[in-house]
Structure formats: C-alpha cells, structure tokens
Write a protein that holds these residues in place. Sequence first.
Motif, PDB file in Angstrom:
ATOM      1  N   ASP A   1      -6.285   7.680   1.043  1.00 25.39           N
ATOM      2  CA  ASP A   1      -5.676   6.533   0.365  1.00 25.39           C
ATOM      3  C   ASP A   1      -4.583   6.997  -0.595  1.00 25.39           C
ATOM      4  OD1 ASP A   1      -6.843   4.320   1.495  1.00 25.39           O
ATOM      5  OD2 ASP A   1      -8.510   4.258   0.101  1.00 25.39           O
ATOM      6  N   LYS A   2      -4.880   8.022  -1.365  1.00 27.32           N
ATOM      7  CA  LYS A   2      -3.911   8.557  -2.318  1.00 27.32           C
ATOM      8  C   LYS A   2      -2.703   9.155  -1.595  1.00 27.32           C
ATOM      9  CE  LYS A   2      -5.807   7.605  -6.253  1.00 27.32           C
ATOM     10  NZ  LYS A   2      -5.116   6.646  -7.186  1.00 27.32           N
ATOM     11  N   LEU A   3      -2.959   9.858  -0.501  1.00 25.71           N
ATOM     12  CA  LEU A   3      -1.851  10.422   0.265  1.00 25.71           C
ATOM     13  C   LEU A   3      -0.957   9.324   0.840  1.00 25.71           C
ATOM     14  CD1 LEU A   3      -3.543  13.353   2.242  1.00 25.71           C
ATOM     15  CD2 LEU A   3      -2.085  13.494   0.216  1.00 25.71           C
TER      16      LEU A   3
ATOM     17  N   ALA B   1      19.419 -18.748  12.676  1.00 17.91           N
ATOM     18  CA  ALA B   1      19.022 -18.969  11.280  1.00 17.91           C
ATOM     19  C   ALA B   1      18.004 -17.923  10.846  1.00 17.91           C
ATOM     20  CB  ALA B   1      18.439 -20.368  11.115  1.00 17.91           C
ATOM     21  N   LYS B   2      17.999 -17.630   9.554  1.00 15.46           N
ATOM     22  CA  LYS B   2      17.024 -16.702   8.990  1.00 15.46           C
ATOM     23  C   LYS B   2      15.836 -17.469   8.423  1.00 15.46           C
ATOM     24  CE  LYS B   2      20.207 -12.991   7.636  1.00 15.46           C
ATOM     25  NZ  LYS B   2      20.672 -12.148   6.501  1.00 15.46           N
ATOM     26  N   VAL B   3      14.640 -17.133   8.921  1.00 17.35           N
ATOM     27  CA  VAL B   3      13.414 -17.753   8.428  1.00 17.35           C
ATOM     28  C   VAL B   3      12.658 -16.682   7.648  1.00 17.35           C
ATOM     29  CG1 VAL B   3      11.268 -18.892   9.044  1.00 17.35           C
ATOM     30  CG2 VAL B   3      13.334 -19.290  10.418  1.00 17.35           C
ATOM     31  N   PRO B   4      12.621 -16.787   6.312  1.00 14.11           N
ATOM     32  CA  PRO B   4      12.015 -15.730   5.495  1.00 14.11           C
ATOM     33  C   PRO B   4      10.536 -15.531   5.827  1.00 14.11           C
ATOM     34  CG  PRO B   4      13.320 -17.218   4.141  1.00 14.11           C
ATOM     35  CD  PRO B   4      13.202 -17.863   5.487  1.00 14.11           C
ATOM     36  N   LEU B   5      10.112 -14.263   5.797  1.00 16.20           N
ATOM     37  CA  LEU B   5       8.727 -13.910   6.007  1.00 16.20           C
ATOM     38  C   LEU B   5       8.133 -13.402   4.690  1.00 16.20           C
ATOM     39  CD1 LEU B   5       8.978 -11.942   9.385  1.00 16.20           C
ATOM     40  CD2 LEU B   5       8.398 -14.353   9.053  1.00 16.20           C
ATOM     41  N   PRO B   6       6.939 -13.841   4.335  1.00 17.99           N
ATOM     42  CA  PRO B   6       6.316 -13.349   3.099  1.00 17.99           C
ATOM     43  C   PRO B   6       5.787 -11.934   3.296  1.00 17.99           C
ATOM     44  CG  PRO B   6       4.822 -14.830   4.244  1.00 17.99           C
ATOM     45  CD  PRO B   6       6.105 -14.840   5.026  1.00 17.99           C
ATOM     46  N   CYS B   7       6.131 -11.041   2.392  1.00 16.48           N
ATOM     47  CA  CYS B   7       5.706  -9.640   2.498  1.00 16.48           C
ATOM     48  C   CYS B   7       4.808  -9.269   1.323  1.00 16.48           C
ATOM     49  CB  CYS B   7       6.912  -8.707   2.520  1.00 16.48           C
ATOM     50  SG  CYS B   7       7.999  -8.909   3.954  1.00 16.48           S
ATOM     51  N   GLY B   8       3.761  -8.544   1.624  1.00 15.54           N
ATOM     52  CA  GLY B   8       2.884  -7.999   0.599  1.00 15.54           C
ATOM     53  C   GLY B   8       2.917  -6.485   0.645  1.00 15.54           C
ATOM     54  N   LEU B   9       2.753  -5.847  -0.504  1.00 14.70           N
ATOM     55  CA  LEU B   9       2.838  -4.397  -0.598  1.00 14.70           C
ATOM     56  C   LEU B   9       1.456  -3.763  -0.539  1.00 14.70           C
ATOM     57  CD1 LEU B   9       5.527  -4.024  -3.395  1.00 14.70           C
ATOM     58  CD2 LEU B   9       5.857  -3.872  -0.919  1.00 14.70           C
ATOM     59  N   GLN B  10       1.384  -2.631   0.155  1.00 18.41           N
ATOM     60  CA  GLN B  10       0.170  -1.836   0.227  1.00 18.41           C
ATOM     61  C   GLN B  10       0.473  -0.402  -0.171  1.00 18.41           C
ATOM     62  OE1 GLN B  10      -0.851  -2.642   4.445  1.00 18.41           O
ATOM     63  NE2 GLN B  10      -2.734  -3.540   3.657  1.00 18.41           N
ATOM     64  N   PHE B  11      -0.572   0.337  -0.495  1.00 20.81           N
ATOM     65  CA  PHE B  11      -0.443   1.761  -0.810  1.00 20.81           C
ATOM     66  C   PHE B  11       0.643   2.002  -1.862  1.00 20.81           C
ATOM     67  CE2 PHE B  11      -1.911   1.721   3.689  1.00 20.81           C
ATOM     68  CZ  PHE B  11      -3.220   2.141   3.430  1.00 20.81           C
TER      69      PHE B  11
ATOM     70  N   PRO C   1       1.052  10.496   9.674  1.00 22.26           N
ATOM     71  CA  PRO C   1       0.933  10.520   8.214  1.00 22.26           C
ATOM     72  C   PRO C   1      -0.310   9.769   7.760  1.00 22.26           C
ATOM     73  CG  PRO C   1       2.525   8.875   8.873  1.00 22.26           C
ATOM     74  CD  PRO C   1       2.082   9.560  10.139  1.00 22.26           C
ATOM     75  N   ALA C   2      -0.568   9.845   6.480  1.00 18.71           N
ATOM     76  CA  ALA C   2      -1.792   9.232   5.951  1.00 18.71           C
ATOM     77  C   ALA C   2      -1.854   7.729   6.211  1.00 18.71           C
ATOM     78  CB  ALA C   2      -1.907   9.520   4.449  1.00 18.71           C
ATOM     79  N   VAL C   3      -0.683   7.039   6.184  1.00 19.12           N
ATOM     80  CA  VAL C   3      -0.719   5.588   6.433  1.00 19.12           C
ATOM     81  C   VAL C   3      -1.224   5.288   7.833  1.00 19.12           C
ATOM     82  CG1 VAL C   3       1.011   4.920   4.739  1.00 19.12           C
ATOM     83  CG2 VAL C   3       1.742   5.637   7.013  1.00 19.12           C
ATOM     84  N   SER C   4      -0.913   6.153   8.792  1.00 19.60           N
ATOM     85  CA  SER C   4      -1.399   5.955  10.160  1.00 19.60           C
ATOM     86  C   SER C   4      -2.880   6.276  10.268  1.00 19.60           C
ATOM     87  CB  SER C   4      -0.605   6.824  11.135  1.00 19.60           C
ATOM     88  OG  SER C   4       0.728   6.395  11.217  1.00 19.60           O
TER      89      SER C   4
END
Length: 301
Positions: free
Chosen positions: A16-18, A68-78, A248-251
């Motif tokens: 998780d830290k990596l 047209a651009k339809v915005p997507l909501p993004c959330g952050l992880q790690f 990588p660690a995320v994978s």
Amino acid sequence: MTLLLALAACRSAHDDKLAEQPLEEAPFVAAFPPDGALHLWGDVPVEIILGAAADPSTLQVSQLIDGAKVPLPCGLQFDGTVATCGVIPGVEPGDALGFSVTLDGHSGRMLSDGRLPQPGIGWDLLQGVSLAALGGGETAVNTVGPYLDKAQAFAALDGYDGTDGDWTFVASPSGRRDDGTIGIAPWGFGFLLPVTVAAGTVHGEADTAWLPTQVGEDPVLLLLLDGTLDAGLSGEALTDLVLEATLPAVSLEALSDAVGLLGPQLLDLIDLDVDLDGDGTPEGATIRLAGTPAPAVLGAW
C-alpha cells in the motif's frame, strides 16, 4: 496460521505504501483506456495514473460523446497516484469511445476504435505459454501459474500483411464459444505494444502498457512498466515468445483486490525484485510469459 496471516497483512500494508510512491516525475504516466485501444466493450473502467509533478486538483476527465465533453467524476487513491473516474456502462461491441484528459494546463485525447484487429494473424496467447517469472523466486510462479493456465487471451498483429515493418501487437481476454471459436471478453483489446517485424523476428518495447486480464470471472486492470516482447514469426507461427514487464505496486494491489480475502497472502508470495527509482529497494515485480502460443481464429465479436 495466525502468524502467517499477520505477516501477509504486514506485506499488504507495505505494498500500500509503495503504491503511494509516484512512478514518474512527469505529471502524467498513463490512462486507461489507452489511445488506440480496439473493440472495448462491457462496463469499461476509466483510470489515470498521476506522476510526482501532477496537481490532482487540476485533473479533468471527460467522455467525448457526439463532439461534446461529458465530465466524469474522479476519485483519488493511493495518496493521489491513481485517479479512478468511474465506469462507462454497457458499451456495445463495435462502439468507439473517446476521452479527454486535462492536467496541469495540458490536455490530450484517447480514442478507441470499435473494430476488431484486421486482418490480423491470431494466437491463443496463453495456450502453450507459461508464467516464467512473477517477482523473484519460484513460490509465486508455482502458485499463480496453474490459475493462469485456465485463463484465455486472444492476441494478434493488427493489420499485419506478411511484410516487414512496424505493427501493433494487441491482446484481449477471450473465451471459447459453443461452436469452438474464440470470442472477445471484456474489456477488449486494451493491451497494445508497438512492434517491429524484421527477418522473421518480432520485437517491441513500451514504457507503459495495460494488461486487462481475468481472475476467475472478474476482469482486472494491471498497469505494466517497461514492457518488452520478443518472438520468432514464420508464416502464421509465432514462436519462442517472451513477454516481460514490471508490475508496480499499484498493479499488485489491483491483483490482490481481485483475489479477495486471499489477496494479502498472494502478495506475501511475490518477492519484489525491481528497483524502480534507484534507491536500492525494490518496488516492483518482474512478470514474464514465455512459450509458443497456439494459432487461433477469432470467431465472433
């Protein structure tokens, strides 16, 4: 058993830290779907990998629909190294998808084509090909290898006409249909690797690539770093293939999450063996597939 579970939990926390460590200094590392992806379908995830210089507050991701651009909501992880921007539900086979990404004042577009690779020599990528490495040591290979043997993936050289030159090696999770032919599974051809065919050999390299695969019935999205592909090519026979990259660690975290309750124990089996940032401590794991894949015919969309 209690001690083993505790050790596995410690390893999972370590990964998780990596995963919180940026993979590059540049603001942008990679996006899924990647530009040039083919035949995406199903419930397609949208994910952005951010580098150390990124300001996540400036990230804007939109789906392009009829200009047209339809915005997507993004959330952050790690700790902000990964932005997950939801899922585009119910994409039909043959549909094209487009996305725009704006980050730190810079913008780019990722466009996916709804077609299948054409005309495309095809192979059953995991029939005749084995997991040769997963980190250092043999334990993870011996544990995960049998599960990989049950998976299926269709690969092709997109548009290959039999001549030397530059082409794109593409792959998708797949499955056998009732008539014995191969059909494409979600999320389609998200694995892209530019290759050069010359004098009966295939060689390709990519700084980043995505490996959409399956764990059981569930698709999993794995980021690959520093991928290389080498093989022989004679007619329609792809021989002595070696596909190698770094997870990588995320994978590794994505793989662990897909496995479920046994995920932390899986992580404990994988000896990290790649130092990604030169600090003397490994942060990634080598993955290597090797063998001669069986020829295959794509029978359906």
